[in-house]
Design a protein around this motif. Structure first.
Motif, PDB file in Angstrom:
ATOM      1  N   GLN A   9       0.762  -1.299  -0.081  1.00  0.00           N
ATOM      2  CA  GLN A   9       0.067   0.023  -0.076  1.00  0.00           C
ATOM      3  C   GLN A   9       0.815   1.074   0.180  1.00  0.00           C
ATOM      4  O   GLN A   9       0.520   2.336   0.690  1.00  0.00           O
ATOM      5  N   ARG A  10       1.908   1.420  -0.821  1.00  0.00           N
ATOM      6  CA  ARG A  10       2.842   2.386  -0.951  1.00  0.00           C
ATOM      7  C   ARG A  10       2.595   3.006  -2.505  1.00  0.00           C
ATOM      8  O   ARG A  10       2.573   2.201  -3.316  1.00  0.00           O
ATOM      9  N   VAL A  11       2.980   4.112  -2.718  1.00  0.00           N
ATOM     10  CA  VAL A  11       3.105   4.878  -4.063  1.00  0.00           C
ATOM     11  C   VAL A  11       4.465   5.627  -3.883  1.00  0.00           C
ATOM     12  O   VAL A  11       4.894   6.115  -3.115  1.00  0.00           O
ATOM     13  N   LEU A  12       4.697   5.761  -5.310  1.00  0.00           N
ATOM     14  CA  LEU A  12       6.068   6.687  -5.720  1.00  0.00           C
ATOM     15  C   LEU A  12       5.752   7.715  -6.419  1.00  0.00           C
ATOM     16  O   LEU A  12       5.012   7.429  -7.418  1.00  0.00           O
ATOM     17  N   VAL A  13       5.718   8.956  -6.235  1.00  0.00           N
ATOM     18  CA  VAL A  13       5.397  10.099  -6.798  1.00  0.00           C
ATOM     19  C   VAL A  13       6.552  11.085  -7.115  1.00  0.00           C
ATOM     20  O   VAL A  13       7.246  11.240  -6.203  1.00  0.00           O
ATOM     21  N   GLU A  14       6.356  11.374  -8.478  1.00  0.00           N
ATOM     22  CA  GLU A  14       7.636  12.087  -8.931  1.00  0.00           C
ATOM     23  C   GLU A  14       7.894  13.516  -8.311  1.00  0.00           C
ATOM     24  O   GLU A  14       6.540  14.318  -8.220  1.00  0.00           O
ATOM     25  N   GLY A  15       8.903  13.856  -7.588  1.00  0.00           N
ATOM     26  CA  GLY A  15       9.128  15.107  -7.188  1.00  0.00           C
ATOM     27  C   GLY A  15       8.798  15.287  -5.504  1.00  0.00           C
ATOM     28  O   GLY A  15       8.612  16.169  -5.072  1.00  0.00           O
ATOM     29  N   VAL A  16       8.139  14.199  -5.033  1.00  0.00           N
ATOM     30  CA  VAL A  16       7.593  14.278  -3.749  1.00  0.00           C
ATOM     31  C   VAL A  16       8.457  13.336  -2.909  1.00  0.00           C
ATOM     32  O   VAL A  16       8.810  12.157  -3.191  1.00  0.00           O
ATOM     33  N   ASN A  17       8.572  13.850  -1.450  1.00  0.00           N
ATOM     34  CA  ASN A  17       9.220  12.764  -0.574  1.00  0.00           C
ATOM     35  C   ASN A  17      10.542  12.596  -1.074  1.00  0.00           C
ATOM     36  O   ASN A  17      10.890  11.216  -0.862  1.00  0.00           O
ATOM     37  N   GLN A  18      11.328  13.409  -1.223  1.00  0.00           N
ATOM     38  CA  GLN A  18      12.959  13.310  -1.964  1.00  0.00           C
ATOM     39  C   GLN A  18      13.836  13.042  -0.621  1.00  0.00           C
ATOM     40  O   GLN A  18      13.813  13.831   0.184  1.00  0.00           O
ATOM     41  N   VAL A  19      14.585  11.820  -0.886  1.00  0.00           N
ATOM     42  CA  VAL A  19      15.681  11.505   0.178  1.00  0.00           C
ATOM     43  C   VAL A  19      16.724  11.624  -0.332  1.00  0.00           C
ATOM     44  O   VAL A  19      17.330  11.436  -1.684  1.00  0.00           O
ATOM     45  N   LYS A  20      17.829  11.831   0.693  1.00  0.00           N
ATOM     46  CA  LYS A  20      19.434  11.570  -0.075  1.00  0.00           C
ATOM     47  C   LYS A  20      19.947  10.575   0.320  1.00  0.00           C
ATOM     48  O   LYS A  20      19.948  10.146   1.350  1.00  0.00           O
ATOM     49  N   ARG A  21      20.675   9.803  -0.356  1.00  0.00           N
ATOM     50  CA  ARG A  21      21.171   8.548  -0.079  1.00  0.00           C
ATOM     51  C   ARG A  21      22.923   9.023  -0.364  1.00  0.00           C
ATOM     52  O   ARG A  21      23.428   9.303  -1.373  1.00  0.00           O
ATOM     53  N   HIS A  22      23.757   8.526   0.609  1.00  0.00           N
ATOM     54  CA  HIS A  22      25.060   8.702   0.577  1.00  0.00           C
ATOM     55  C   HIS A  22      25.608   7.172  -0.190  1.00  0.00           C
ATOM     56  O   HIS A  22      25.693   6.339   0.645  1.00  0.00           O
ATOM     57  N   THR A  23      26.314   7.476  -1.370  1.00  0.00           N
ATOM     58  CA  THR A  23      26.893   5.979  -1.692  1.00  0.00           C
ATOM     59  C   THR A  23      28.326   6.024  -1.666  1.00  0.00           C
ATOM     60  O   THR A  23      29.051   7.045  -1.993  1.00  0.00           O
ATOM     61  N   LYS A  24      28.864   4.966  -1.539  1.00  0.00           N
ATOM     62  CA  LYS A  24      30.461   4.819  -1.511  1.00  0.00           C
ATOM     63  C   LYS A  24      30.948   4.371  -2.778  1.00  0.00           C
ATOM     64  O   LYS A  24      30.306   3.517  -3.555  1.00  0.00           O
ATOM     65  N   ALA A  25      32.105   5.053  -3.255  1.00  0.00           N
ATOM     66  CA  ALA A  25      32.653   4.680  -4.478  1.00  0.00           C
ATOM     67  C   ALA A  25      33.268   3.080  -4.541  1.00  0.00           C
ATOM     68  O   ALA A  25      33.792   2.782  -3.343  1.00  0.00           O
ATOM     69  N   GLY A  26      33.013   2.675  -5.648  1.00  0.00           N
ATOM     70  CA  GLY A  26      33.488   1.116  -5.505  1.00  0.00           C
ATOM     71  C   GLY A  26      33.463   0.416  -6.885  1.00  0.00           C
ATOM     72  O   GLY A  26      32.973   1.211  -7.856  1.00  0.00           O
ATOM     73  N   THR A  27      33.620  -0.694  -7.135  1.00  0.00           N
ATOM     74  CA  THR A  27      33.226  -1.510  -8.361  1.00  0.00           C
ATOM     75  C   THR A  27      32.198  -2.346  -8.313  1.00  0.00           C
ATOM     76  O   THR A  27      31.924  -2.901  -7.345  1.00  0.00           O
ATOM     77  N   THR A  28      31.507  -2.657  -9.415  1.00  0.00           N
ATOM     78  CA  THR A  28      30.561  -3.405  -9.685  1.00  0.00           C
ATOM     79  C   THR A  28      30.886  -4.220 -10.886  1.00  0.00           C
ATOM     80  O   THR A  28      31.949  -4.289 -11.321  1.00  0.00           O
ATOM     81  N   GLY A  29      30.064  -5.149 -10.958  1.00  0.00           N
ATOM     82  CA  GLY A  29      30.319  -6.239 -11.971  1.00  0.00           C
ATOM     83  C   GLY A  29      30.445  -5.590 -13.375  1.00  0.00           C
ATOM     84  O   GLY A  29      31.032  -6.108 -14.485  1.00  0.00           O
ATOM     85  N   ARG A  30      29.972  -4.305 -13.765  1.00  0.00           N
ATOM     86  CA  ARG A  30      29.975  -3.730 -14.805  1.00  0.00           C
ATOM     87  C   ARG A  30      30.859  -2.735 -14.911  1.00  0.00           C
ATOM     88  O   ARG A  30      31.006  -2.134 -15.695  1.00  0.00           O
ATOM     89  N   GLY A  31      31.730  -2.239 -14.039  1.00  0.00           N
ATOM     90  CA  GLY A  31      32.613  -1.184 -13.886  1.00  0.00           C
ATOM     91  C   GLY A  31      32.577  -0.477 -12.653  1.00  0.00           C
ATOM     92  O   GLY A  31      32.135  -1.001 -11.672  1.00  0.00           O
ATOM     93  N   ALA A  32      33.466   0.793 -12.655  1.00  0.00           N
ATOM     94  CA  ALA A  32      33.726   1.524 -11.413  1.00  0.00           C
ATOM     95  C   ALA A  32      32.399   2.212 -11.338  1.00  0.00           C
ATOM     96  O   ALA A  32      31.566   2.814 -12.372  1.00  0.00           O
ATOM     97  N   ARG A  33      32.216   2.555  -9.816  1.00  0.00           N
ATOM     98  CA  ARG A  33      30.933   3.346  -9.374  1.00  0.00           C
ATOM     99  C   ARG A  33      31.425   4.703  -8.705  1.00  0.00           C
ATOM    100  O   ARG A  33      32.266   4.428  -7.941  1.00  0.00           O
ATOM    101  N   THR A  34      31.013   5.752  -9.073  1.00  0.00           N
ATOM    102  CA  THR A  34      31.490   6.935  -8.258  1.00  0.00           C
ATOM    103  C   THR A  34      30.574   7.065  -7.053  1.00  0.00           C
ATOM    104  O   THR A  34      29.333   6.798  -7.136  1.00  0.00           O
ATOM    105  N   GLY A  35      31.236   7.564  -6.129  1.00  0.00           N
ATOM    106  CA  GLY A  35      30.474   7.948  -4.885  1.00  0.00           C
ATOM    107  C   GLY A  35      29.829   9.145  -4.899  1.00  0.00           C
ATOM    108  O   GLY A  35      30.221   9.947  -5.704  1.00  0.00           O
ATOM    109  N   GLY A  36      29.079   9.565  -3.808  1.00  0.00           N
ATOM    110  CA  GLY A  36      28.605  11.013  -3.754  1.00  0.00           C
ATOM    111  C   GLY A  36      27.183  10.832  -3.102  1.00  0.00           C
ATOM    112  O   GLY A  36      26.737   9.822  -2.494  1.00  0.00           O
TER     113      GLY A  36
END
Length: 90
Positions: A9-36
């Motif tokens: 019973q949840r919806v995802l609405v564009e431009g509403v309830n925006q959160v910030k995720r802190h991602t760590k730089a690293g590598t994935t199976g497809r290549g390098a991933r930048t952090g930020g």
């Protein structure tokens, strides 16, 4: 609206309830991933979402109006959803 999760019973609405995720730089199976810091939408409970009034294009509450309708020679009482702001049918 982006998506609806009926089971949770949840919806995802564009431009509403925006959160910030802190991602760590690293590598994935497809290549390098930048952090930020990534800003993305988080889901809302469906009870916190309002309808848009068809006339004023603003959010509105929903009311009900009863009408008597004749179908197949019999009269029936039908509930019709109505926008509280303008009184128009939704």
């Amino acid at each position: 609206m982006i998506s609806v999760d009926v089971e949770r019973q949840r919806v995802l609405v564009e431009g509403v309830n925006q959160v910030k995720r802190h991602t760590k730089a690293g590598t994935t199976g497809r290549g390098a991933r930048t952090g930020g810091i990534i800003t993305q939408e988080a889901s809302l409970h469906i009870s916190n979402v309002m309808l848009v009034d068809p006339e004023t294009k603003q959010r509105t509450r929903v009311g009900y109006r009863t009408e008597t309708v004749e179908r197949d020679g019999r009269e029936r009482t039908v509930r019709v959803r109505v926008a509280k702001r303008s009184g128009k049918d939704v």
